[in-house]
Design an enzyme around this catalytic site. Structure first.
Site, mmCIF file in Angstrom:
data_model
loop_
_atom_site.group_PDB
_atom_site.id
_atom_site.type_symbol
_atom_site.label_atom_id
_atom_site.label_comp_id
_atom_site.label_asym_id
_atom_site.label_seq_id
_atom_site.Cartn_x
_atom_site.Cartn_y
_atom_site.Cartn_z
ATOM 1 N N HIS A 133 0.853 -1.205 0.000
ATOM 2 C CA HIS A 133 0.000 0.000 0.000
ATOM 3 C C HIS A 133 0.890 1.257 0.000
ATOM 4 C CE1 HIS A 133 -3.716 -2.321 1.190
ATOM 5 N NE2 HIS A 133 -2.745 -3.163 1.507
ATOM 6 N N TYR A 179 3.603 -5.609 9.493
ATOM 7 C CA TYR A 179 3.542 -4.147 9.421
ATOM 8 C C TYR A 179 4.746 -3.541 10.136
ATOM 9 C CZ TYR A 179 -1.305 -4.522 7.786
ATOM 10 O OH TYR A 179 -2.426 -4.810 7.074
HETATM 11 C C1 HEM Z 1 -1.110 -11.897 6.369
HETATM 12 C C2 HEM Z 1 -1.808 -10.944 5.771
HETATM 13 C C3 HEM Z 1 -1.276 -9.545 5.555
HETATM 14 C C4 HEM Z 1 0.015 -9.106 5.470
HETATM 15 C C5 HEM Z 1 1.299 -9.921 5.582
HETATM 16 C C6 HEM Z 1 -0.031 -7.675 5.249
HETATM 17 C C7 HEM Z 1 1.076 -6.853 5.123
HETATM 18 C C8 HEM Z 1 1.065 -5.486 5.051
HETATM 19 C C9 HEM Z 1 2.235 -4.631 5.108
HETATM 20 C C10 HEM Z 1 3.664 -5.114 5.228
HETATM 21 C C11 HEM Z 1 1.818 -3.344 5.040
HETATM 22 C C12 HEM Z 1 2.670 -2.078 5.096
HETATM 23 C C13 HEM Z 1 2.662 -1.532 6.510
HETATM 24 C C14 HEM Z 1 3.438 -0.239 6.735
HETATM 25 O O1 HEM Z 1 4.566 -0.081 6.235
HETATM 26 O O2 HEM Z 1 2.929 0.651 7.461
HETATM 27 C C15 HEM Z 1 0.390 -3.382 4.918
HETATM 28 C C16 HEM Z 1 -0.410 -2.282 4.810
HETATM 29 C C17 HEM Z 1 -1.773 -2.331 4.789
HETATM 30 N N1 HEM Z 1 -2.581 -3.453 4.877
HETATM 31 FE FE1 HEM Z 1 -1.972 -5.343 5.057
HETATM 32 N N2 HEM Z 1 -1.344 -7.271 5.206
HETATM 33 C C18 HEM Z 1 -2.129 -8.390 5.395
HETATM 34 C C19 HEM Z 1 -3.506 -8.424 5.430
HETATM 35 C C20 HEM Z 1 -4.306 -7.335 5.339
HETATM 36 C C21 HEM Z 1 -5.735 -7.334 5.456
HETATM 37 C C22 HEM Z 1 -6.588 -8.565 5.740
HETATM 38 C C23 HEM Z 1 -6.140 -6.038 5.316
HETATM 39 C C24 HEM Z 1 -7.520 -5.433 5.350
HETATM 40 C C25 HEM Z 1 -8.624 -5.976 5.624
HETATM 41 C C26 HEM Z 1 -4.979 -5.214 5.098
HETATM 42 C C27 HEM Z 1 -4.988 -3.854 4.924
HETATM 43 C C28 HEM Z 1 -3.874 -3.058 4.830
HETATM 44 C C29 HEM Z 1 -3.927 -1.616 4.680
HETATM 45 C C30 HEM Z 1 -5.180 -0.763 4.579
HETATM 46 C C31 HEM Z 1 -2.603 -1.166 4.659
HETATM 47 C C32 HEM Z 1 -2.131 0.268 4.500
HETATM 48 C C33 HEM Z 1 -2.188 0.954 5.820
HETATM 49 C C34 HEM Z 1 -1.610 2.328 5.704
HETATM 50 O O3 HEM Z 1 -2.282 3.199 5.129
HETATM 51 O O4 HEM Z 1 -0.466 2.498 6.139
HETATM 52 N N3 HEM Z 1 -3.880 -6.029 5.124
HETATM 53 N N4 HEM Z 1 -0.040 -4.700 4.918
#
Ligand code: HEM
Length: 354
Positions: free
Chosen positions: A63, A332
């Site tokens: 993202h 995250y």
């Molecule tokens: C095992 C499953 C998942 C992994 C490994 C994962 C991994 C990640 C990572 C590494 C980031 C970047 C975080 C940062 O640098 O701040 C991220 C951001 C994000 N993820 Fe996931 N994610 C997963 C599942 C999900 C699910 C289920 C959702 C939503 C229902 C989701 C929604 C988001 C959102 C909205 C962001 C952006 C947040 C922001 O604006 O900083 N993710 N994710």
């Protein structure tokens, strides 16, 4: 010199203590290495895969493209019987948030992204914190981190074509019958041309805890008040920043609002399984209105330094045992660590050049 033979029960106790100490050390090591929730995929493996071969220096590893927002949550108070969380008691709470599109490229065209997202961060004067990161799909294709990792692998672009390999994806979904609801959603989903007109889902379930200590499993969704057709925008769909420009334009005239609709599970719903939607007749409560008042660039913006870890929950809320939810925190944090280090290097370099 007389020699007393060791007492077997003392020996057992001593070796037992050594064993416990070593096991504790190994657990600390595994935790530090990012092995979370007892499954085999580490946070580092996730982030390595998500960031791709050429990580974008100082950006989120997933993202990556997004913009900061600020506003207030006007809580209706209707969730009070279910939770002591102060953000849900009647009144207004400021938040810092972020709209984003999925993917590791901070310059990717907005409208090509398969998933759009809304993240919110609340901090109260009494020290409570709540972070939520929501996506457009209401359900996930798989129910555990290993399968999620395999799904990400299947989605990797083919080096020859630069596009995902259709056969690989077909084989992945054929092997995962639990992805049926996700694929049905995907086929029926028509992306809009505005962040303001999408629905964003918690997807994972959480618990609300009330004064009596009763626990209620819930999911929530931010449901737009803006009608998808109501505000024709003069932004060209071919503009790579179409969604960001549209939001900035809307906010010049009025705030963008979402209702935070919270759905209560009943005893037959499995709150640990994010691949299955709960039946439409479940009670849904309007917990309040997310009022977005302003927007700013993410670089140097208020949201840039925030890790929207969904496991950061206030008193009155708790994580369920959903293994995907529990894997998110460490991933995250790993992404955050990488970019925080790079942002520091950038600031040092800028300082040295002055
Ligand atoms: C095992 C499953 C998942 C992994 C490994 C994962 C991994 C990640 C990572 C590494 C980031 C970047 C975080 C940062 O640098 O701040 C991220 C951001 C994000 N993820 Fe996931 N994610 C997963 C599942 C999900 C699910 C289920 C959702 C939503 C229902 C989701 C929604 C988001 C959102 C909205 C962001 C952006 C947040 C922001 O604006 O900083 N993710 N994710």
């Amino acid at each position: 010199m007389s020699h007393t033979p060791p007492n077997p029960s003392h020996l057992r106790a001593r070796y037992g203590m050594i064993f416990v100490a070593m096991a504790a050390l190994v657990s600390v090591f595994l935790y530090a290495a990012g092995l979370f929730g007892g499954h085999g995929t580490t946070a580092q493996q996730f982030v390595n895969l998500q960031q791709g071969a050429k990580p974008q220096f100082s950006f989120r590893r997933a993202h990556a493209k997004g913009m900061c927002i600020q506003g207030d949550f006007v809580a209706s108070g209707l969730l009070s019987p279910y939770t002591t969380a102060e953000f849900f008691q009647q009144g207004e709470q400021p938040f810092i948030g972020r709209f984003s599109t999925a993917g590791a490229n901070p310059l990717a065209p907005d409208l090509a992204a398969p998933v759009r997202s809304l993240a919110l961060s609340f901090s109260s004067e009494s020290g409570q914190r709540w972070r939520t990161a929501m996506n457009t799909p209401p359900v996930l294709a798989v129910g555990n981190p290993e399968d999620f990792f395999q799904q990400l692998l299947a989605l990797q672009p083919d080096p020859a074509t630069g596009k995902p390999n259709f056969d690989k994806l077909k084989a992945f979904f054929a092997a995962h019958s639990e992805s049926v609801q996700f694929n049905q959603w995907k086929q029926s989903y028509v992306p809009s041309t505005s962040f303001a007109t999408e629905q964003y889902h918690s997807t994972n379930a959480f618990y609300l805890l009330n004064k009596q200590g009763q626990r209620q499993a819930v999911r929530w969704a931010a449901v737009p008040q803006a009608d998808a057709q109501a505000m024709p925008s003069d932004i060209s769909n071919s503009d790579p920043d179409a969604l960001q420009l549209d939001l900035a334009e809307r906010l010049q005239t009025e705030p963008v609002r979402f209702d935070l609709m919270v759905t209560l599970a009943d005893a037959s719903d499995d709150e640990t399984n994010p691949t299955v939607a709960w039946p439409a007749e479940r009670t849904t409560i309007n917990a309040g209105t997310v009022v977005i008042r302003s927007v700013e660039e993410q670089k140097g913006g208020a949201c840039d330094g925030i890790n929207f870890d969904p496991l950061v929950l206030p008193a009155g809320m708790q994580a369920t045992a959903d293994p995907i939810l529990n894997a998110r925190g460490a991933a995250y944090a790993e992404s955050y660590r990488r970019r925080a280090r790079e942002i520091f290097i950038e600031s040092q370099t800028a300082g040295a050049q002055q």
